[in-house]
Design an enzyme around this catalytic site. Structure first.
Site, mmCIF file in Angstrom:
data_model
loop_
_atom_site.group_PDB
_atom_site.id
_atom_site.type_symbol
_atom_site.label_atom_id
_atom_site.label_comp_id
_atom_site.label_asym_id
_atom_site.label_seq_id
_atom_site.Cartn_x
_atom_site.Cartn_y
_atom_site.Cartn_z
ATOM 1 N N LYS A 136 5.368 6.573 1.803
ATOM 2 C CA LYS A 136 5.073 5.365 2.557
ATOM 3 C C LYS A 136 5.695 5.474 3.947
ATOM 4 C CE LYS A 136 5.557 1.359 0.742
ATOM 5 N NZ LYS A 136 4.326 1.020 1.499
ATOM 6 N N GLY B 107 2.802 3.192 8.482
ATOM 7 C CA GLY B 107 2.800 2.018 9.373
ATOM 8 C C GLY B 107 4.175 1.706 9.933
ATOM 9 N N GLY C 171 0.831 -1.209 0.000
ATOM 10 C CA GLY C 171 0.000 0.000 0.000
ATOM 11 C C GLY C 171 0.860 1.251 0.000
ATOM 12 N N ALA C 172 0.211 2.392 0.197
ATOM 13 C CA ALA C 172 0.923 3.676 0.286
ATOM 14 C C ALA C 172 0.063 4.660 1.064
ATOM 15 C CB ALA C 172 1.203 4.231 -1.106
ATOM 16 N N GLU D 83 10.401 -1.863 3.482
ATOM 17 C CA GLU D 83 9.627 -1.662 2.244
ATOM 18 C C GLU D 83 10.533 -1.171 1.119
ATOM 19 O OE1 GLU D 83 6.535 0.883 3.788
ATOM 20 O OE2 GLU D 83 5.327 -0.836 4.375
ATOM 21 N N LYS E 14 -5.952 8.071 -1.517
ATOM 22 C CA LYS E 14 -4.476 8.140 -1.497
ATOM 23 C C LYS E 14 -3.909 8.817 -2.739
ATOM 24 C CE LYS E 14 -4.305 5.600 2.286
ATOM 25 N NZ LYS E 14 -3.763 4.278 2.352
HETATM 26 C C1 5RP Z 1 3.423 0.999 6.023
HETATM 27 C C2 5RP Z 1 2.977 1.663 4.774
HETATM 28 C C3 5RP Z 1 1.589 1.401 4.326
HETATM 29 O O1 5RP Z 1 1.636 0.905 3.030
HETATM 30 C C4 5RP Z 1 0.805 2.683 4.356
HETATM 31 O O2 5RP Z 1 0.869 3.222 5.655
HETATM 32 C C5 5RP Z 1 -0.640 2.465 3.926
HETATM 33 O O3 5RP Z 1 -1.374 1.819 4.909
HETATM 34 P P1 5RP Z 1 -2.892 1.392 4.723
HETATM 35 O O4 5RP Z 1 -2.906 0.342 3.654
HETATM 36 O O5 5RP Z 1 -3.277 0.852 6.079
HETATM 37 O O6 5RP Z 1 -3.672 2.609 4.352
HETATM 38 O O7 5RP Z 1 3.698 2.375 4.127
HETATM 39 O O8 5RP Z 1 4.688 1.436 6.402
#
Ligand code: 5RP
Length: 219
Positions: free
Chosen positions: A96, A99, A84-85, A105, A123
């Site tokens: 990114k 999380g 994801g991003a 990553e 996003k």
């Molecule tokens: C984790 C990331 C995730 O991809 C980003 O935070 C997106 O999170 P989500 O899919 O919960 O919206 O970079 O380090």
């Protein structure tokens, strides 16, 4: 159709299954969208030889579904990385690290032939920087790095009580004007003590799968 943000993440994750080939060892990211992808992977797990995870949490989830988790040092170039991003532009530059898994990553993205980024439509942005830019730093360098980011126009905030899986703090930088993501990534990479900046522009995504109200847009 009335698709919630979560539904949009789910359809984007499902669409990424198409890029998984029999016998692959693939890279798998972190976050709620990547979690949906892991759930879909479980339904085709016989097809996979294994996965490399960008976080301990994703590794645990993959293992929970019986998908073998391999160490990055055991595998060569990966055919595919799905993650994801926090923000993405149409030229596939990303922020990114919301999380906290940005370092692993970036390593997995660099080791992968194809990076498929999955996200809901909130996003997709015209310019990166509304989402605070995460930077993983060496602890003793964090004040010095924060001061440099202030001089670059940002407002650094230490992610309170948080250490990454690698044991380092994160500075989240608000208000940065990210006109040239490639140049900014290079500039921040050069500051001593920076482990990883959450700009993915030098190695951007190859394909964006954006879940929308009306299905998945491929960019
Ligand atoms: C984790 C990331 C995730 O991809 C980003 O935070 C997106 O999170 P989500 O899919 O919960 O919206 O970079 O380090």
């Amino acid at each position: 159709m009335n698709m919630s943000k979560s539904d949009q993440k789910r359809v984007a994750a499902e669409a990424a299954l198409e890029y998984v080939k029999a016998g692959d060892v693939i890279g798998v990211g972190t976050g709620s969208t990547a979690d949906f992808f892991i759930e879909y992977l479980a339904s085709i797990k016989g097809k996979l030889d294994g996965a490399v995870a960008s976080s301990d949490a994703s590794a645990a989830k993959l293992q929970h579904f019986g998908i073998p988790v391999l160490d990055m040092n055991q595998v060569g170039t990966l055919p595919l990385y799905v993650d994801g991003a926090d923000e993405a532009t149409r030229n596939r530059h990303l922020i990114k690290g919301g999380g906290g898994a940005l370092t692993r990553e970036k390593i997995i993205a660099e080791a992968s032939e194809v990076f498929v980024c999955i996200a809901d439509q909130t996003k997709l942005v015209d310019r990166l920087g509304t989402f605070p830019l995460p930077i993983e730093v060496v602890e003793i360098a964090r004040s010095m790095i924060a001061r440099k980011l202030v001089r670059m126009g940002g407002q650094p905030v230490l992610r309170d009580g948080y250490l990454t899986d690698n044991g380092h703090p994160i500075l989240d930088i608000r208000n940065l004007d990210i006109m040239n993501p490639v140049e900014l990534e290079r500039q921040i990479n050069q500051i001593p003590g920076v482990i990883t900046v959450g700009l993915f522009a030098l190695r951007s995504a190859d394909i964006l799968l954006i879940g929308t109200e009306s299905g998945v847009n491929t960019i």
